[in-house]
Design a protein around this motif. Structure first.
Motif, PDB file in Angstrom:
ATOM      1  N   ALA A 148       0.754  -1.314   0.067  1.00 40.05           N
ATOM      2  CA  ALA A 148       0.080  -0.088   0.020  1.00 40.05           C
ATOM      3  C   ALA A 148       1.009   1.106   0.181  1.00 40.05           C
ATOM      4  O   ALA A 148       0.582   1.918  -0.630  1.00 40.05           O
ATOM      5  CB  ALA A 148      -0.909  -0.075   1.217  1.00 40.05           C
ATOM      6  N   SER A 149       2.019   1.248   0.865  1.00 41.23           N
ATOM      7  CA  SER A 149       2.813   2.315   0.775  1.00 41.23           C
ATOM      8  C   SER A 149       3.444   2.567  -0.474  1.00 41.23           C
ATOM      9  O   SER A 149       3.560   3.632  -0.966  1.00 41.23           O
ATOM     10  CB  SER A 149       3.756   2.098   1.969  1.00 41.23           C
ATOM     11  N   PHE A 150       3.854   1.473  -1.090  1.00 39.57           N
ATOM     12  CA  PHE A 150       4.663   1.700  -2.732  1.00 39.57           C
ATOM     13  C   PHE A 150       3.663   2.189  -3.549  1.00 39.57           C
ATOM     14  O   PHE A 150       3.822   2.997  -4.405  1.00 39.57           O
ATOM     15  CB  PHE A 150       5.178   0.447  -3.025  1.00 39.57           C
ATOM     16  N   ARG A 151       2.230   1.684  -3.323  1.00 38.24           N
ATOM     17  CA  ARG A 151       1.213   2.281  -4.345  1.00 38.24           C
ATOM     18  C   ARG A 151       0.867   3.980  -3.974  1.00 38.24           C
ATOM     19  O   ARG A 151       1.033   4.388  -5.070  1.00 38.24           O
ATOM     20  CB  ARG A 151      -0.024   1.598  -4.212  1.00 38.24           C
ATOM     21  N   PRO A 182       1.202  13.032  -8.900  1.00 38.96           N
ATOM     22  CA  PRO A 182      -0.178  12.963  -8.484  1.00 38.96           C
ATOM     23  C   PRO A 182      -1.023  13.666  -9.764  1.00 38.96           C
ATOM     24  O   PRO A 182      -2.342  13.073  -9.618  1.00 38.96           O
ATOM     25  CB  PRO A 182      -0.394  13.787  -7.396  1.00 38.96           C
ATOM     26  N   PHE A 183      -0.839  14.718 -10.424  1.00 45.50           N
ATOM     27  CA  PHE A 183      -1.773  15.252 -11.404  1.00 45.50           C
ATOM     28  C   PHE A 183      -2.079  14.647 -12.636  1.00 45.50           C
ATOM     29  O   PHE A 183      -0.944  14.018 -13.114  1.00 45.50           O
ATOM     30  CB  PHE A 183      -1.068  16.648 -11.847  1.00 45.50           C
ATOM     31  N   GLY A 184      -3.390  14.395 -12.764  1.00 46.06           N
ATOM     32  CA  GLY A 184      -3.783  13.240 -13.714  1.00 46.06           C
ATOM     33  C   GLY A 184      -4.085  12.291 -13.567  1.00 46.06           C
ATOM     34  O   GLY A 184      -4.410  11.291 -13.936  1.00 46.06           O
ATOM     35  N   ARG A 185      -4.087  11.863 -12.317  1.00 46.90           N
ATOM     36  CA  ARG A 185      -4.449  10.607 -11.604  1.00 46.90           C
ATOM     37  C   ARG A 185      -5.535  10.911 -10.313  1.00 46.90           C
ATOM     38  O   ARG A 185      -5.396  11.823  -9.906  1.00 46.90           O
ATOM     39  CB  ARG A 185      -3.497   9.794 -10.957  1.00 46.90           C
ATOM     40  N   THR A 186      -6.203   9.951 -10.119  1.00 47.51           N
ATOM     41  CA  THR A 186      -7.163  10.031  -8.928  1.00 47.51           C
ATOM     42  C   THR A 186      -7.147   8.792  -8.090  1.00 47.51           C
ATOM     43  O   THR A 186      -6.779   8.002  -8.551  1.00 47.51           O
ATOM     44  CB  THR A 186      -8.600  10.331  -9.211  1.00 47.51           C
ATOM     45  N   VAL A 187      -7.862   8.913  -6.967  1.00 44.51           N
ATOM     46  CA  VAL A 187      -7.938   7.622  -5.858  1.00 44.51           C
ATOM     47  C   VAL A 187      -9.293   7.375  -5.996  1.00 44.51           C
ATOM     48  O   VAL A 187     -10.470   8.191  -5.806  1.00 44.51           O
ATOM     49  CB  VAL A 187      -7.579   7.837  -4.687  1.00 44.51           C
ATOM     50  N   VAL A 188      -9.786   5.937  -6.325  1.00 42.13           N
ATOM     51  CA  VAL A 188     -10.885   5.586  -6.067  1.00 42.13           C
ATOM     52  C   VAL A 188     -11.141   4.077  -5.324  1.00 42.13           C
ATOM     53  O   VAL A 188     -10.313   3.533  -4.872  1.00 42.13           O
ATOM     54  CB  VAL A 188     -11.403   5.006  -7.786  1.00 42.13           C
ATOM     55  N   LYS A 238      -8.438   1.279  -1.806  1.00 40.48           N
ATOM     56  CA  LYS A 238      -8.450   2.274  -2.767  1.00 40.48           C
ATOM     57  C   LYS A 238      -7.400   1.830  -3.809  1.00 40.48           C
ATOM     58  O   LYS A 238      -6.528   1.091  -3.334  1.00 40.48           O
ATOM     59  CB  LYS A 238      -7.713   3.226  -2.093  1.00 40.48           C
ATOM     60  N   GLU A 239      -7.374   2.320  -4.854  1.00 37.05           N
ATOM     61  CA  GLU A 239      -6.643   2.345  -5.996  1.00 37.05           C
ATOM     62  C   GLU A 239      -6.307   3.625  -6.772  1.00 37.05           C
ATOM     63  O   GLU A 239      -7.343   4.404  -6.660  1.00 37.05           O
ATOM     64  CB  GLU A 239      -6.818   1.025  -6.856  1.00 37.05           C
TER      65      GLU A 239
END
Length: 130
Positions: A43-46, A54-60, A121-122
């Motif tokens: 999880a920490s590596f993820r 971070p920009f252009g990505r989101t957590v779901v 989460k991913e």
């Protein structure tokens, strides 16, 4: 747009993202030393990859995340999540000193929920923080 996200990510890496990434990598390596804590290391590596770019990505939320994710999140929060969240707040405060740093500070604060509760989460491509 893609060029704006890339520019924000490059500024992010220089002004705090690299150090946050190192923090997540450090905890991930420490967590992987024991077999029982390897899921926390993963999880920490993820999150490390997300903290670096971070920009252009989101957590779901992952579909099917169950009770074990909830229990793991409680343990994570007590052992690492709180301290990593403090790192995000500290970095955000330093970034918010300048006009250019304000969007970075906002991004830092928006990362705190996944920092505190990463299980279930991913990280996916999307509108993300920007």
């Amino acid at each position: 747009t893609v060029p704006m996200r890339t520019l924000l990510n490059l500024i992010w890496v220089v002004f705090g993202g690299f150090w946050l990434w190192l923090g997540y990598l450090f905890f991930g390596v420490i967590a992987c030393l024991l077999i029982v804590t390897i899921p926390a290391g993963v999880a920490s590596f993820r999150i490390a990859g997300y903290a670096l770019w971070p920009f252009g990505r989101t957590v779901v939320t992952k579909p099917g995340a169950g009770a074990m994710s909830g229990l793991s999140n409680v343990i994570w929060f007590l052992v690492a999540g709180l301290w990593l969240a403090i790192g995000h707040l500290t970095t955000a405060a330093a970034q918010a000193v300048t006009i250019i740093g304000i969007p970075l500070a906002i991004a830092n604060v928006k990362m705190i929920p996944v920092t505190c509760f990463p299980f279930g989460k991913e990280v996916v491509p999307g509108d993300g923080i920007a």
